[in-house]
Write an enzyme that holds these catalytic residues in place. Sequence first.
Site, PDB file in Angstrom:
ATOM      1  CG  ASP A 472      -2.978  11.872 -17.625  1.00 52.59           C
ATOM      2  OD1 ASP A 472      -2.780  10.871 -16.914  1.00 52.59           O
ATOM      3  OD2 ASP A 472      -4.121  12.308 -17.894  1.00 52.59           O
ATOM      4  CD  GLU A 512      -1.672   7.098 -17.795  1.00 55.45           C
ATOM      5  OE1 GLU A 512      -2.413   6.588 -16.941  1.00 55.45           O
ATOM      6  OE2 GLU A 512      -2.017   8.078 -18.496  1.00 55.45           O
TER       7      GLU A 512
END
Length: 695
Positions: A472, A512
């Site tokens: 993330d 990401e």
Amino acid sequence: MARSIMMTSLFSGQRLAVAIVASFSSAAIQAAPHITITTSTTQLNQPLDAATPAVFTLDKNTYQINVEGIEGECQADTPEKAKFNTPIPLSCNTASPFDLTIRFAGDYGFYYQPDTRTLSVKREPKKTTSTFKRPLPDVQCQQYQGGPVTIDLADSFPEGTQLKDALSGQVATVHDQRVTLTPAPKSGGLVLLAPVDAPDPEFSYRNANIYFVMVDRFNNGEPSNDHSYGRHQDNAQNIGTFHGGDLQGVIDKLDYIQSLGTDVIWLSPIVEQVHGFVGGGSNGNFPFYAYHGYWSRDFTQVDKNFGDDTVLEKLIEEAHQRGLKVFLDAVVNHPGYATLADLQQDSIEVVNDSGLPEKWQDWQPSDRQSWHDFHQAINYNSPNWQQWWGKDWVRAGLPGYDAPGTSDETLTLAGLPDFKTESTKTVTPPQWLLDNPGTQVETRENYTVSDYLLEWQTQWVERFGIDGFRVDTVKHVDGDVWRALKSQASTALETWQDANNKTAEPFWMMGEVWGHRAYRSPYFDQGFDALINFDLQKQMDKGAYCLSEMQDTYQVYADTMEKESDFIPVSYMSSHDTELFFSRFKDISMQRGAANALLLTPGAVQVYYGDEVGRDLGPYGDDFHQGTRSDMVWQPNVAQTALLDHWRRVGQFRQRHPAVGAGMHHAIPQQGAYVFSRQLGEDTIVAAFVGRQAE
């Protein structure tokens, strides 16, 4: 990350949200003027249409606006800050950036005037987004009239090769580099050809089909854990509450997931989340819990709503038995918010409990309050906040803490406390975390913040044999931390393999980077094997309507992969942080076309749970992204069942043929059809789109 968090930040006091609520012609962004709206956690990029305004739901915030793609000869002095109802001059062949400050949340229209090359921003009347449906793209496309079709194969297969169509099951023999057959009904005009005696596939991440499960919204396998830590439903729409999905529910559906041609299951974060709620929506209209998994409290144990170590071990074992790999979602940039429930459990003395119920978790707003108003009981000026994470661990707008910075690595995303992953200072875990029941957190000598975070992440690999991470918020943490994570996780997986007499692929990491497109950026040098590609979703409208519209995209992706041996994009059509493709058109034939466009894309692909049955938006109040996390559809109707069958056939074809994702792409010119081949070693396929079918 669970983005577009429409709430009052516990620390910054800001609110943040962006949601599409109007009609767009979603061409490839290079093909027309387009607008990008950005905050620290959200980016939307949409074409501008002179005939129809682009309308966005914007919360109270300052947004960075950028307009590009205007052709011609013009140079304008674009103001740094925009004024409403005033034409904003835009430049040709270059970017036109400006800031837009929203004082009142609502719908705002961006009106493009091509004759004057200006943009105007206007407040729009209230819209009902739940019933919005886009018109089908205005695209000229081949039309299939029925009956047999002859497909030119160029030199893809030797004369006499028997080819099987994966959708109809028909077998045809190559004659004069052609085959003749009839496309399957409900195929969307697609034919997928490969030799009957094709070699057994060898798995390649360059062709991976990754199924993303938001655990809480997928399947409830163990109802007894639905209200762990005293969590509640809200007796309304349950927009931001836990719905009961858990790891046992994933186990119960492994055969289903496998049937989609899946190679990898990516689980939303399963670690222990903050126990309580914060205010959801810009107006605090619902209680918002950490059901999505991105507000961690203890990174070392499974959240009880999701299960425990035993059920996680069982899931991984049964997934591996089916040839499925399991990825966990690694969150290193931030922990979760401070909630009333956690402040009470951890005895953080910053709350005036006068007027609060015995269990602070049970607080509810009165008739004149919203779910934001629990903040009134919390003293954000108290020096006792040092009892929480502490100034050496995180940045936050709290007494004695370092204030958030302005760089990617020092800002606080949506007001979440920012871990000091760049710090070289030795730290000790906060006492409340060391005392947390069931924790695996231990004090280490000479450990920095990043040392602890990396240990907490890699413990999952060494204990359970996790195959990889989806990482993330990559750009908000220094690259050296990611390199260390890859190295330590790889070692941990080798340790698990040795201890369990197992062999497997090397540890794999996909990252990401918000808004990243399909190109090899320096992030690939930070330990990542792949990056999520935000570009494909923007181009799916036309590709879903007419597969031949994907040719340029397919060629670029495949050529880049051939040129860059370590470059792998992970493309998607729907996600929890952007939108559901089905919600754009609410059309099964478009969803089937999107399946074709996605599953035939070069590189790895990510399927968001329910894409395969046209899962639609759930309730979302005034936070659009909550709707993208609706409950999985387990009782599909007739149309959804037919879509699921088609998805399975295309997905399994992709899985059987690594050339689909990893092979060289060659368009085969043919009148009235779009035909291409993919070739990887001895594996060759031909796909033919003979035209849209009448429904």
